[in-house]
Design a protein around this motif. Structure first.
Motif, short mmCIF file in Angstrom:
data_model
loop_
_atom_site.label_atom_id
_atom_site.label_comp_id
_atom_site.label_asym_id
_atom_site.label_seq_id
_atom_site.Cartn_x
_atom_site.Cartn_y
_atom_site.Cartn_z
N ARG A 40 0.84 -1.21 0.00
CA ARG A 40 0.00 0.00 0.00
C ARG A 40 0.87 1.25 0.00
N PHE A 41 1.92 1.24 0.80
CA PHE A 41 2.84 2.38 0.86
C PHE A 41 3.46 2.65 -0.50
N LEU A 42 3.91 1.61 -1.18
CA LEU A 42 4.55 1.78 -2.48
C LEU A 42 3.55 2.13 -3.58
N ALA A 43 2.30 1.77 -3.39
CA ALA A 43 1.26 2.09 -4.37
C ALA A 43 0.67 3.48 -4.17
N GLU A 44 0.69 3.97 -2.91
CA GLU A 44 -0.03 5.20 -2.58
C GLU A 44 0.87 6.36 -2.14
N VAL A 45 2.07 6.07 -1.64
CA VAL A 45 2.93 7.13 -1.12
C VAL A 45 4.18 7.25 -2.01
N CYS A 46 5.15 6.39 -1.83
CA CYS A 46 6.35 6.41 -2.68
C CYS A 46 6.07 5.61 -3.95
N THR A 47 5.31 6.22 -4.83
CA THR A 47 4.84 5.53 -6.03
C THR A 47 5.89 5.55 -7.14
N SER A 48 5.66 4.74 -8.15
CA SER A 48 6.55 4.74 -9.31
C SER A 48 6.55 6.11 -9.99
N ALA A 49 5.39 6.75 -10.06
CA ALA A 49 5.30 8.07 -10.70
C ALA A 49 6.10 9.10 -9.92
N TRP A 50 6.07 9.02 -8.60
CA TRP A 50 6.86 9.94 -7.76
C TRP A 50 8.35 9.71 -8.00
N ASN A 51 8.77 8.47 -8.03
CA ASN A 51 10.18 8.15 -8.25
C ASN A 51 10.64 8.59 -9.64
N GLN A 53 9.90 11.16 -11.19
CA GLN A 53 10.21 12.60 -11.23
C GLN A 53 11.66 12.85 -10.82
N GLN A 54 12.20 12.00 -9.95
CA GLN A 54 13.63 12.10 -9.64
C GLN A 54 14.45 11.62 -10.84
N ASP A 55 13.96 10.58 -11.51
CA ASP A 55 14.63 10.12 -12.74
C ASP A 55 14.66 11.23 -13.79
N ALA A 56 13.66 12.10 -13.74
CA ALA A 56 13.56 13.19 -14.71
C ALA A 56 14.33 14.44 -14.28
N GLY A 57 15.01 14.35 -13.13
CA GLY A 57 15.89 15.45 -12.72
C GLY A 57 15.48 16.19 -11.47
N ARG A 58 14.33 15.87 -10.87
CA ARG A 58 13.95 16.58 -9.65
C ARG A 58 14.92 16.22 -8.52
N PRO A 59 15.41 17.21 -7.76
CA PRO A 59 16.33 16.91 -6.65
C PRO A 59 15.65 16.06 -5.58
N TRP A 60 16.42 15.15 -5.00
CA TRP A 60 15.86 14.25 -4.00
C TRP A 60 15.37 15.01 -2.77
N ARG A 61 16.09 16.04 -2.35
CA ARG A 61 15.66 16.77 -1.16
C ARG A 61 14.28 17.38 -1.36
N GLU A 62 14.07 17.97 -2.54
CA GLU A 62 12.76 18.54 -2.86
C GLU A 62 11.69 17.45 -2.89
N ALA A 63 12.00 16.30 -3.45
CA ALA A 63 11.04 15.20 -3.56
C ALA A 63 10.63 14.69 -2.17
N VAL A 64 11.62 14.49 -1.32
CA VAL A 64 11.34 13.97 0.03
C VAL A 64 10.56 14.99 0.86
N ASP A 65 10.97 16.25 0.79
CA ASP A 65 10.30 17.28 1.58
C ASP A 65 8.84 17.45 1.16
N SER A 66 8.58 17.49 -0.14
CA SER A 66 7.21 17.72 -0.60
C SER A 66 6.30 16.54 -0.27
N LEU A 67 6.82 15.32 -0.42
CA LEU A 67 5.99 14.16 -0.12
C LEU A 67 5.79 13.99 1.39
N SER A 68 6.80 14.34 2.16
CA SER A 68 6.67 14.26 3.63
C SER A 68 5.64 15.26 4.14
N ALA A 69 5.55 16.41 3.49
CA ALA A 69 4.53 17.40 3.87
C ALA A 69 3.13 16.87 3.57
#
Length: 210
Positions: A40-51, A53-69
């Protein structure tokens, strides 16, 4: 767009799922007691689509902070996706690495085209068991280009940077959409589901022994 197919002199590999056994479950099975909760966590929180975006160049710190919020109750588990990323690397897919070595020995031009974060890929290249990453004449990393497969522009960047003729190249990927994109640009391409099938396909083109 089609292309005239000539003698093959170039093989382009995807990395994760073809040469490198990558799976976030290798990490999260250690962090979850309940398999269903992990899924459920991998399907709803840390999803493939979210990951992606890091593959597309989004910084990891920004990704973690926004999803944690967005999911404050999961902040520690979200941070683990970045901090524990090495644990997601399960090892090499040996049959594929053996084929890569055979192609290298035969003098085939070898390249890689990978959807991977620009922050973590340089660290992966330093891992001893992934020494074969240094066999490639060139690697195009999505996070560095800020483009991800199956966007045709990242394939065109590969062609232009390394003077690859699509009609003289084959492409190997475990994601069907990326295989379809390569074929649309004139490459011969193989949807990877295991080294044995790949060997048979490469042998049919005279690139390795059956």
């Amino acid at each position: 767009m089609g292309a005239k197919h000539d003698t093959i002199d170039t093989v382009v590999f995807d990395l994760g799922g073809v040469l490198i056994d990558w799976n976030p479950r290798y990490l999260y099975r250690r962090l979850f007691d309940d398999e269903a909760a992990m899924e459920r966590f991998l399907a709803e929180v840390c999803t493939s689509a979210w990951n992606e975006q890091q593959d597309a160049g989004r910084p990891w710190r920004e990704a973690v902070d926004s999803l944690s919020a967005q999911f404050p109750g999961h902040a520690g588990l979200i941070a683990a996706y970045r901090d524990g990323w090495r644990e997601m690397l399960g090892g090499v897919i040996q049959g594929s690495v053996d084929l890569l070595a055979e192609l290298k020995q035969r003098g085939v031009r070898l390249y890689a085209l990978t959807n991977w974060s620009h922050e973590t890929f340089p660290l992966a290249k330093e891992i001893e068991r992934f020494g074969f990453l240094h066999w490639f004449e060139g690697i195009v990393v999505s996070g560095e280009e800020r483009l991800i497969k199956p966007d045709p522009r990242i394939y065109q960047r590969l062609f232009e940077r390394y003077a690859i003729e699509p009609g003289r190249a084959v492409y190997i990927d475990d994601a069907r959409r990326n295989v379809d994109a390569a074929e649309a640009l004139g490459m011969r391409a193989w949807w990877f589901r295991g080294p044995d099938g790949l060997r048979q396909w490469l042998a049919s083109h005279g690139l390795v022994t059956a």
